[in-house]
Design a protein around this motif. Structure first.
Motif: not given
Length: 226
Positions: A111-126
């Protein structure tokens, strides 16, 4: 207002908690004494040791004392920035030597791959340091996934259970808060993100009862990312 960015936690969300507790923490604990002794005079390590000494209020503490403090912090799972930074340095060696790879759930990867391909920006907070985050995704079970992410945040941004941290992240991402979806398995973190205006989703991979305060997903296939 649709989701334009996903901000995700790591432990219990994209990755199994047991990977951190049973692989990364023991590796750091085993290698930390020798690493600190060998690199105590390196500027980056020396700076972190100074921060540890300041944290315990003993600025003249010697190296062996500080090693003991760090090992206790690992055992207690303390969310202390200099510990997380030093752990990241040690894990860097382990990842690059091939001692382990970063665990990632298959559904999270897909789903990270899918969202990225859909143009959704991905960020991490840990709570793990940014370098440690990049190592986990850079040396993941699925290879180098760092190109998927637009940014990373750790405890230098703020405590994960405090609203101000998410306000700072929102300002950095530069999107309206309702367009950002935060994923975590910790209800108090989700509370803080929601207080900052973000959308939230509570991951309950372990089958434990949900808090009842946020939308729930058992894996990434159920995350309401629309």
């Amino acid at each position: 207002m649709g989701i334009a960015a996903v901000l995700t936690d790591i432990e219990g969300t994209t990755s199994d908690i047991s990977f951190v507790k049973n692989v990364l923490f023991p590796y750091a604990a085993e290698h930390l004494p020798a690493f600190v002794r060998e690199h105590a005079d390196d500027p980056q390590v020396k700076h972190q040791l100074m921060l540890v000494a300041g944290e315990i209020g003993w600025v003249e503490a010697d190296t062996e004392t500080l090693i003991g403090v760090l090992l206790r912090w690992i055992e207690d799972d303390r969310k202390v920035t200099p510990l997380k930074t030093l752990q990241g340095m040690i894990w860097d060696v382990g990842y690059r030597q091939g001692d382990f790879t970063g665990h990632l759930y298959t559904d999270a990867h897909d789903y990270l791959q899918r969202w990225h391909q859909a143009g959704i920006e991905l960020y991490v907070f840990s709570s793990g340091s940014v370098p440690a985050q990049k190592l986990l995704f850079g040396f993941s079970d699925f290879g180098d996934l760092t190109p998927l992410f637009s940014g990373y945040f750790d405890t230098t941004t703020g405590a994960k259970r405090e609203r101000v941290a998410y306000q700072r992240i929102q300002a950095e991402i530069d999107l309206p808060a309702p367009c950002i979806l935060f994923l975590s398995d910790i209800a108090e973190e989700l509370d803080a993100a929601r207080a900052a205006g973000m959308k939230t989703c509570e991951l309950r991979r372990d089958g434990q009862p949900a808090s009842g305060r946020h939308p729930v997903a058992t894996d990434f296939t159920e995350v309401p990312c629309k």
